[in-house]
Design a protein around this motif. Sequence first.
Motif, mmCIF file in Angstrom:
data_model
loop_
_atom_site.group_PDB
_atom_site.id
_atom_site.type_symbol
_atom_site.label_atom_id
_atom_site.label_comp_id
_atom_site.label_asym_id
_atom_site.label_seq_id
_atom_site.Cartn_x
_atom_site.Cartn_y
_atom_site.Cartn_z
ATOM 1 N N GLU A 9 -7.249 6.081 -2.675
ATOM 2 C CA GLU A 9 -5.919 5.595 -2.288
ATOM 3 C C GLU A 9 -5.018 6.743 -1.852
ATOM 4 O O GLU A 9 -4.146 6.579 -1.003
ATOM 5 C CB GLU A 9 -5.262 4.855 -3.447
ATOM 6 C CG GLU A 9 -5.954 3.580 -3.862
ATOM 7 C CD GLU A 9 -5.259 2.902 -5.028
ATOM 8 O OE1 GLU A 9 -5.636 1.768 -5.352
ATOM 9 O OE2 GLU A 9 -4.329 3.503 -5.607
ATOM 10 N N ASN A 26 -8.381 6.616 -8.840
ATOM 11 C CA ASN A 26 -8.589 6.022 -7.523
ATOM 12 C C ASN A 26 -8.098 6.982 -6.452
ATOM 13 O O ASN A 26 -7.101 6.740 -5.769
ATOM 14 C CB ASN A 26 -7.872 4.676 -7.409
ATOM 15 C CG ASN A 26 -8.466 3.806 -6.305
ATOM 16 O OD1 ASN A 26 -9.092 4.323 -5.391
ATOM 17 N ND2 ASN A 26 -8.260 2.510 -6.410
ATOM 18 N N SER A 32 -0.998 0.288 -3.720
ATOM 19 C CA SER A 32 -1.824 1.276 -4.409
ATOM 20 C C SER A 32 -1.697 1.130 -5.920
ATOM 21 O O SER A 32 -0.582 1.078 -6.461
ATOM 22 C CB SER A 32 -1.404 2.691 -3.990
ATOM 23 O OG SER A 32 -1.857 3.654 -4.909
ATOM 24 N N ASP A 81 0.769 3.505 0.048
ATOM 25 C CA ASP A 81 0.925 2.062 0.160
ATOM 26 C C ASP A 81 1.440 1.452 -1.135
ATOM 27 O O ASP A 81 1.035 1.837 -2.227
ATOM 28 C CB ASP A 81 -0.430 1.428 0.521
ATOM 29 C CG ASP A 81 -0.263 -0.021 0.975
ATOM 30 O OD1 ASP A 81 -0.072 -0.889 0.106
ATOM 31 O OD2 ASP A 81 -0.342 -0.263 2.191
#
Length: 420
Positions: free
Chosen positions: A355, A352, A372, A369
């Motif tokens: 992110e 990912n 995440s 974050d």
Amino acid sequence: MTTRILPAVGDPDAARSVTTLLSQLPDAEPAPPVADSTQLVDTLARLAAASLDELPEVVLVHERIGPVPALELVREVALRFPAVGVVLITADAGPGLFSAAMDSGARGLVTLPLGYEELASRVQAAAQWSAGVRRHLGTGPDRAAGPGGTVVTVSGAKGGVGTTVAAVHLALAARASGRSVALVDLDLQSGDVASYLDVQFRRSVADLAAITDISPRVLQDAVYVHETGLSLLLSPAEGERGEEVTDRAARQVVSALRGRHEVVVVDCGSRLDGAGAAVIEMADTALLVTTPDVVAVRAAKRTVRMWERLQVRKAEETITLVNRQHRSSEIQPPLVQKITGTRVAGVSVPANFKELQAVVDAGRLHELDAKSTVKQALWALAGELGLVRATRAAGQPGKQLARSGGDRGSLGLRRRTGGR
């Protein structure tokens, strides 16, 4: 960790406002405000004369303090009491004042009117910085005891598999759980830890290579204390200087860090040299990062076999992390384990990159974050490797540690809600 805070605020109304907000911070111990610059310096001098441990971790200086102007006072406190983190309270949030405050030695600015979240964040960052400085001076509560801390090496099967991202977040997770943590960039020719964490610092591991007796003071000069509380020992800016770091020097440097930190995470990159081999051999845990593709898994197998031939590390003593994993990948963790002969970590990091892209481009990987999936996986891996305190990691380590991450860090500075 309790954070002692000494406000220096001349205006009575402003002092009441500051005191009210400070009283809401958990794990904070605010002292009664001092009314002027003379009283502040005298108070700090009296505490320092008793013991450096008596000094507060954070001093808040209001812009309307007198008779000495606020920036001059910040400079004096920073010079005379270098283990104290100074935060300036000001109505001017412009870049000019920010630069002047940083040049004077401030660890942050809080803008008026005061807000809880901003104050909590700046106090936390200054407190973590102060704790790091005191640890290297040998006076802080995070001094490692006994034979030393845990050393974890993070190596890449090949370039670009996510070695540095993994190393940084393992260190951040350990730090967020309350441990004292050093992060070493031993990718001597192309290390990126400084870029990922937005650090510009001229000292590096190469500056310690020729020193036969690394004292706490020498170590302190070479280490950069990041705003997250991590102690960073960076790779040299000039890649050719990496040749100065021999296997003997690497062992000595990591041993010195191990003696003063509970966790030492070493980013070894994907290229094996004498320094990296020495540290992988002495590490408590050796992590090998790969992605679930044929080229990377073959590289992982070659790396493990090379470590065995050189008697650096046995395959069964190595843990492999599968990064950028997807359920549709043809190569799954059990196959990686079979091919490499290593133990594959119970946690796989999902694919990912979206992110990560914003924080990587900004050089602010530590601000990833908490929601995440990449961060949650890596912080759960830190729990699996035993890098976090058991009291913080009980139950669901990934989720609990992720909540304590971000700007709030290990102090967990959140607004009290009356037990709700």
